[in-house]
Design a protein around this motif. Structure first.
Motif, PDB file in Angstrom:
ATOM      1  N   ALA A  12      -1.888   1.875   5.142  1.00 32.18           N
ATOM      2  CA  ALA A  12      -2.166   0.465   5.395  1.00 32.18           C
ATOM      3  C   ALA A  12      -3.381   0.369   6.305  1.00 32.18           C
ATOM      4  N   SER A  13      -4.200  -0.623   6.070  1.00 37.53           N
ATOM      5  CA  SER A  13      -5.392  -0.824   6.889  1.00 37.53           C
ATOM      6  C   SER A  13      -5.702  -2.307   6.993  1.00 37.53           C
ATOM      7  N   GLY A  14      -6.626  -2.628   7.883  1.00 36.91           N
ATOM      8  CA  GLY A  14      -7.055  -4.002   8.031  1.00 36.91           C
ATOM      9  C   GLY A  14      -6.499  -4.700   9.247  1.00 36.91           C
ATOM     10  N   GLY A  15      -5.662  -4.020  10.007  1.00 33.92           N
ATOM     11  CA  GLY A  15      -5.091  -4.631  11.194  1.00 33.92           C
ATOM     12  C   GLY A  15      -6.112  -4.774  12.305  1.00 33.92           C
ATOM     13  N   GLY A  16      -5.704  -5.447  13.356  1.00 32.10           N
ATOM     14  CA  GLY A  16      -6.582  -5.664  14.496  1.00 32.10           C
ATOM     15  C   GLY A  16      -6.029  -6.766  15.376  1.00 32.10           C
ATOM     16  N   SER A  17      -6.905  -7.344  16.161  1.00 28.31           N
ATOM     17  CA  SER A  17      -6.508  -8.402  17.086  1.00 28.31           C
ATOM     18  C   SER A  17      -7.212  -9.702  16.717  1.00 28.31           C
ATOM     19  N   VAL A  18      -6.439 -10.778  16.672  1.00 23.60           N
ATOM     20  CA  VAL A  18      -6.986 -12.093  16.366  1.00 23.60           C
ATOM     21  C   VAL A  18      -6.337 -13.130  17.264  1.00 23.60           C
ATOM     22  N   ARG A  32      -6.531  -9.884   6.561  1.00 24.69           N
ATOM     23  CA  ARG A  32      -6.139  -9.344   5.278  1.00 24.69           C
ATOM     24  C   ARG A  32      -5.851  -7.867   5.421  1.00 24.69           C
ATOM     25  N   LEU A  33      -4.650  -7.472   5.061  1.00 27.07           N
ATOM     26  CA  LEU A  33      -4.256  -6.078   5.087  1.00 27.07           C
ATOM     27  C   LEU A  33      -4.369  -5.488   3.695  1.00 27.07           C
ATOM     28  N   SER A  34      -4.688  -4.200   3.647  1.00 24.34           N
ATOM     29  CA  SER A  34      -4.765  -3.474   2.378  1.00 24.34           C
ATOM     30  C   SER A  34      -3.871  -2.253   2.445  1.00 24.34           C
ATOM     31  N   CYS A  35      -3.388  -1.867   1.300  1.00 21.31           N
ATOM     32  CA  CYS A  35      -2.564  -0.662   1.190  1.00 21.31           C
ATOM     33  C   CYS A  35      -3.101   0.162   0.027  1.00 21.31           C
ATOM     34  N   THR A  36      -3.452   1.383   0.307  1.00 19.31           N
ATOM     35  CA  THR A  36      -3.950   2.261  -0.742  1.00 19.31           C
ATOM     36  C   THR A  36      -3.039   3.469  -0.871  1.00 19.31           C
ATOM     37  N   THR A  37      -3.048   4.061  -2.043  1.00 20.37           N
ATOM     38  CA  THR A  37      -2.206   5.220  -2.295  1.00 20.37           C
ATOM     39  C   THR A  37      -3.061   6.409  -2.684  1.00 20.37           C
ATOM     40  N   SER A  38      -2.546   7.568  -2.428  1.00 25.06           N
ATOM     41  CA  SER A  38      -3.201   8.789  -2.869  1.00 25.06           C
ATOM     42  C   SER A  38      -2.134   9.744  -3.367  1.00 25.06           C
ATOM     43  N   GLY A  39      -2.474  10.567  -4.272  1.00 31.01           N
ATOM     44  CA  GLY A  39      -1.512  11.511  -4.809  1.00 31.01           C
ATOM     45  C   GLY A  39      -0.940  11.077  -6.145  1.00 31.01           C
ATOM     46  N   ARG A  40      -0.716   9.789  -6.302  1.00 28.14           N
ATOM     47  CA  ARG A  40      -0.248   9.251  -7.575  1.00 28.14           C
ATOM     48  C   ARG A  40      -0.386   7.736  -7.527  1.00 28.14           C
ATOM     49  N   THR A  41      -0.306   7.136  -8.660  1.00 30.64           N
ATOM     50  CA  THR A  41      -0.364   5.683  -8.709  1.00 30.64           C
ATOM     51  C   THR A  41       1.034   5.120  -8.856  1.00 30.64           C
ATOM     52  N   PHE A  42       1.204   3.885  -8.504  1.00 32.03           N
ATOM     53  CA  PHE A  42       2.500   3.231  -8.563  1.00 32.03           C
ATOM     54  C   PHE A  42       2.407   1.931  -9.347  1.00 32.03           C
ATOM     55  N   SER A  43       1.685   1.992 -10.431  1.00 33.25           N
ATOM     56  CA  SER A  43       1.471   0.784 -11.213  1.00 33.25           C
ATOM     57  C   SER A  43       2.757   0.285 -11.849  1.00 33.25           C
ATOM     58  N   ASN A  44       3.788   1.106 -11.963  1.00 34.68           N
ATOM     59  CA  ASN A  44       5.058   0.691 -12.552  1.00 34.68           C
ATOM     60  C   ASN A  44       6.110   0.325 -11.510  1.00 34.68           C
ATOM     61  N   TRP A  68       6.824   5.315   2.063  1.00 35.92           N
ATOM     62  CA  TRP A  68       6.351   4.466   3.157  1.00 35.92           C
ATOM     63  C   TRP A  68       5.025   5.002   3.680  1.00 35.92           C
ATOM     64  N   GLY A  69       4.157   4.079   4.011  1.00 38.06           N
ATOM     65  CA  GLY A  69       2.880   4.472   4.566  1.00 38.06           C
ATOM     66  C   GLY A  69       2.877   4.343   6.078  1.00 38.06           C
ATOM     67  N   ARG A  70       1.817   4.825   6.664  1.00 36.40           N
ATOM     68  CA  ARG A  70       1.613   4.624   8.091  1.00 36.40           C
ATOM     69  C   ARG A  70       1.261   3.168   8.335  1.00 36.40           C
ATOM     70  N   GLY A  71       1.662   2.674   9.433  1.00 44.35           N
ATOM     71  CA  GLY A  71       1.461   1.266   9.715  1.00 44.35           C
ATOM     72  C   GLY A  71       0.071   0.958  10.240  1.00 44.35           C
ATOM     73  N   THR A  72      -0.222  -0.321  10.234  1.00 41.04           N
ATOM     74  CA  THR A  72      -1.438  -0.824  10.852  1.00 41.04           C
ATOM     75  C   THR A  72      -1.026  -1.935  11.822  1.00 41.04           C
ATOM     76  N   GLN A  73      -1.606  -1.905  12.990  1.00 36.26           N
ATOM     77  CA  GLN A  73      -1.174  -2.813  14.046  1.00 36.26           C
ATOM     78  C   GLN A  73      -1.875  -4.157  13.940  1.00 36.26           C
ATOM     79  N   VAL A  74      -1.088  -5.206  14.057  1.00 32.99           N
ATOM     80  CA  VAL A  74      -1.606  -6.572  14.060  1.00 32.99           C
ATOM     81  C   VAL A  74      -1.195  -7.227  15.373  1.00 32.99           C
ATOM     82  N   THR A  75      -2.166  -7.727  16.095  1.00 29.32           N
ATOM     83  CA  THR A  75      -1.895  -8.398  17.371  1.00 29.32           C
ATOM     84  C   THR A  75      -2.479  -9.798  17.317  1.00 29.32           C
ATOM     85  N   VAL A  76      -1.643 -10.784  17.578  1.00 32.65           N
ATOM     86  CA  VAL A  76      -2.070 -12.178  17.565  1.00 32.65           C
ATOM     87  C   VAL A  76      -1.847 -12.746  18.956  1.00 32.65           C
TER      88      VAL A  76
END
Length: 121
Positions: A5-11, A18-30, A111-119
């Motif tokens: 997961a990516s795209g986190g930060g402070s606002v 906007r957060l994004s999640c990418t995969t590696s190793g295989r796809t999960f289109s199903n 499960w992926g690694r998290g991304t921190q969101v601070t508001v």
């Protein structure tokens, strides 16, 4: 298999992110994919889920109308609008066992690694 997961930060409250999640190793289109979040001292909670075709979505009541989950062939996104301090958490993406939306943590396999969101207010 890795999810990131990516795209986190402070606002500031009221802003968007906007957060994004990418995969590696295989796809999960199903598979359905979901977003969860965990605030300090709290349990991990469901945020949103999207079916394998992207035709069905599900949201937690706390984010309904503010957050939008979407996906393309390789990534899943979480558009977060009108953020509040209560949205502050680590956000995680996860791949479900099946193709349909689910809000149960037990139905997610990867499960992926998290991304921190601070508001801040």
């Amino acid at each position: 298999v890795q999810l990131q997961a990516s795209g986190g930060g402070s606002v500031q409250a009221g802003e968007s992110m906007r957060l994004s999640c990418t995969t590696s190793g295989r796809t999960f289109s199903n598979n359905a994919v979901g977003w969860f979040r965990q605030a300090p001292g709290k349990e991990r909670e469901f945020v949103a889920s999207i079916s394998w075709r992207g035709s069905t979505t599900s949201y937690a009541d706390s984010v309904k109308g503010r957050f939008t989950i979407s996906r393309d062939t390789a990534r899943v996104f979480l558009q977060m609008n009108t953020l509040t301090p209560e949205d502050t958490a680590d956000y995680y993406c996860a791949v479900a066992l099946g193709s349909q939306v689910t809000n149960s943590k037990d139905r997610y396999r990867y499960w992926g690694r998290g991304t921190q969101v601070t508001v801040s207010s």
